[in-house]
Design an enzyme around this catalytic site. Structure first.
Site, mmCIF file in Angstrom:
data_model
loop_
_atom_site.group_PDB
_atom_site.id
_atom_site.type_symbol
_atom_site.label_atom_id
_atom_site.label_comp_id
_atom_site.label_asym_id
_atom_site.label_seq_id
_atom_site.Cartn_x
_atom_site.Cartn_y
_atom_site.Cartn_z
ATOM 1 N N TYR A 1 -15.034 4.165 8.671
ATOM 2 C CA TYR A 1 -13.420 4.266 8.833
ATOM 3 C C TYR A 1 -13.226 4.957 10.101
ATOM 4 O O TYR A 1 -12.271 4.074 10.702
ATOM 5 C CB TYR A 1 -13.059 5.407 7.460
ATOM 6 C CG TYR A 1 -11.308 5.371 7.486
ATOM 7 C CD1 TYR A 1 -10.670 4.540 7.253
ATOM 8 C CD2 TYR A 1 -11.057 6.677 8.113
ATOM 9 C CE1 TYR A 1 -9.118 4.615 7.292
ATOM 10 C CE2 TYR A 1 -9.680 6.961 7.826
ATOM 11 C CZ TYR A 1 -8.858 5.848 7.565
ATOM 12 O OH TYR A 1 -7.510 5.922 7.618
ATOM 13 N N LYS B 1 -11.376 3.117 13.329
ATOM 14 C CA LYS B 1 -10.006 3.767 14.015
ATOM 15 C C LYS B 1 -10.273 3.931 15.543
ATOM 16 O O LYS B 1 -9.440 3.610 16.119
ATOM 17 C CB LYS B 1 -9.820 4.867 13.248
ATOM 18 C CG LYS B 1 -9.064 4.835 11.746
ATOM 19 C CD LYS B 1 -7.948 3.830 11.616
ATOM 20 C CE LYS B 1 -7.597 3.730 10.179
ATOM 21 N NZ LYS B 1 -6.335 2.517 10.258
ATOM 22 N N GLY C 1 0.748 -1.089 -0.210
ATOM 23 C CA GLY C 1 0.275 0.116 0.007
ATOM 24 C C GLY C 1 0.980 1.260 0.138
ATOM 25 O O GLY C 1 2.125 1.299 -0.153
ATOM 26 N N GLN C 2 0.225 2.365 0.148
ATOM 27 C CA GLN C 2 0.873 3.632 0.098
ATOM 28 C C GLN C 2 1.924 3.873 1.075
ATOM 29 O O GLN C 2 3.036 4.197 1.061
ATOM 30 C CB GLN C 2 -0.199 4.847 0.415
ATOM 31 C CG GLN C 2 0.495 6.449 0.207
ATOM 32 C CD GLN C 2 -0.140 7.485 0.744
ATOM 33 O OE1 GLN C 2 -1.198 7.208 1.407
ATOM 34 N NE2 GLN C 2 0.115 8.436 0.387
ATOM 35 N N ILE D 1 -1.553 -9.475 0.051
ATOM 36 C CA ILE D 1 -2.588 -10.471 -0.112
ATOM 37 C C ILE D 1 -2.500 -10.777 -1.570
ATOM 38 O O ILE D 1 -1.934 -9.968 -2.435
ATOM 39 C CB ILE D 1 -4.027 -9.516 0.088
ATOM 40 C CG1 ILE D 1 -4.118 -8.241 -0.852
ATOM 41 C CG2 ILE D 1 -4.201 -9.457 1.434
ATOM 42 C CD1 ILE D 1 -5.326 -7.679 -0.695
ATOM 43 N N ILE E 1 -4.896 -10.224 6.369
ATOM 44 C CA ILE E 1 -5.240 -9.803 7.725
ATOM 45 C C ILE E 1 -6.270 -10.666 8.308
ATOM 46 O O ILE E 1 -6.566 -10.763 9.473
ATOM 47 C CB ILE E 1 -5.056 -8.290 7.921
ATOM 48 C CG1 ILE E 1 -5.077 -8.039 9.549
ATOM 49 C CG2 ILE E 1 -6.393 -7.741 7.237
ATOM 50 C CD1 ILE E 1 -4.479 -6.760 9.827
HETATM 51 C C1 AKB Z 1 -8.104 9.257 4.240
HETATM 52 O O1 AKB Z 1 -8.290 10.217 3.646
HETATM 53 O O2 AKB Z 1 -8.855 8.335 4.277
HETATM 54 C C2 AKB Z 1 -6.724 8.819 4.832
HETATM 55 C C3 AKB Z 1 -6.728 9.466 6.257
HETATM 56 C C4 AKB Z 1 -6.528 10.817 6.484
HETATM 57 O O3 AKB Z 1 -6.702 8.673 7.123
HETATM 58 N N1 AKB Z 1 -5.749 9.661 4.094
#
Ligand code: AKB
Length: 320
Positions: free
Chosen positions: A143, A147, A11-12, A35, A55
């Site tokens: 997201y 987190k 990934g990045q 993966i 994962i």
């Molecule tokens: C996103 O934009 O989803 C990510 C981050 C800030 O977590 N780069």
């Protein structure tokens, strides 16, 4: 010596972190976990071991840890914010199910674990300017929810089982090696590609949308330095606010124009990304990271812009 498993090594962040860790620990096994279908290529594949590690498959994590005597896991597997909204179930499976698998393997095998959190862990109700380390975290994106869960679950494993978990809340990361993809802050990478290609950049966020950002070399240093930090000094663990700069689309485009005078930007708003960005802080306060493990960024908007433009011209073979 350190033996490290990087989950999400293509990934990045993973692409560059794997190489950086191999420089940092030349005598260790730095395993690039990937993966199926996204095998590492080029220098990442040639310069050290790699292993298939999905994962969501705890056995694959355990097998790689066992085979390479891994003592530290960098868990970088995640769907970024905009993609996660399109696939919330998968975002949870990777972000929380995957973290649970990682922490369980770490508990059984005695590994330390780094799992990045994000500015996405904040939401409405969070103070937006100079967002403190300890504050309201009620994100409404999947997201952000993964987190915050990840921060809490990681802290739980440290308190309850003594697993050495540490991490940072990354801002938008800007880099030229591997593309991000699916994030809300991606525009701040894409804008540089448009600038060096001589294209008009279509900005998905409106003027005045401020977010924290960081150049990848600083992000890699943060990820390594927090894992190297003296644990006796750490009051916090998951996750530290870290930042280098905060800007909106107007500020970054004006900065680019200092070096590419005919650069043009138009606004073509993406309502999903705009809504996500509007729920994130304008700027973080990273005092705790500075005090507890001497965090200090090296790049600001100007030095990052100079390097991004230079590196992208080399990468894309574009003459100035
Ligand atoms: C996103 O934009 O989803 C990510 C981050 C800030 O977590 N780069």
């Amino acid at each position: 010596m350190k033996n490290v498993l990087v989950i999400g090594a293509t990934g990045q962040i993973g692409t560059e972190l794997t190489m950086r860790l191999r420089q940092e620990y030349p005598n260790g096994n730095i395993v690039a976990g990937y993966i199926k279908g996204a095998e590492p290529k080029g220098i990442v594949a040639e310069s050290g071991p790699m292993a298939e590690v999905d994962i969501t498959n705890a056995q694959q994590i355990a097998d790689a840890v066992e085979k390479y005597h891994v003592d530290t896991i960098y868990n970088l597997a995640a769907l970024l914010s905009a993609t996660a909204e399109a696939k919330p179930q998968l975002a949870w499976k990777i972000g929380v199910g995957g973290l649970y698998n990682t922490l369980e393997v770490a508990r059984e095998k005695g590994c330390a674990v780094f799992t990045p959190s994000s500015i996405g862990s904040f939401g409405k109700g969070t103070p937006r300017d100079h967002t403190p380390q300890d504050t309201i975290q009620r994100p409404e994106t999947i997201y952000g929810i993964t987190k915050v869960t990840g921060e809490m679950l990681s802290d739980y494993y440290t308190r309850r089982f003594g697993v050495d978990t540490r991490s940072v809340r990354f801002p938008g990361l800007i880099s030229y090696v591997a593309p991000p993809g699916g994030g809300t802050t991606d525009y701040a990478v894409d804008i540089y590609y448009s600038a060096v290609r001589g294209e008009t950049f279509k900005c998905p966020l409106k003027p005045g949308t401020f977010m924290d950002m960081m150049y990848m070399p600083d992000a890699l240093r943060a990820a390594i330095e927090i894992m190297e930090a003296n644990p006796d000094r750490l009051v916090h663990r998951n996750s530290f606010n870290v930042t280098s700069m905060s800007f909106d689309p107007e500020i970054i485009s004006n900065k680019i124009r200092e070096y590419v005078p005919d650069f043009k930007m138009e606004y073509e708003l993406d309502p999903l990304r705009q809504a996500i960005a509007d729920s994130w802080p304008n700027s973080l306060d990273d005092t705790c990271a500075r005090e507890e493990w001497d965090w200090k960024p090296q790049y600001d908007l100007d030095s990052m812009t100079v390097d991004m433009l230079k590196q992208l011209r080399i990468k894309l073979g574009i003459e100035k």
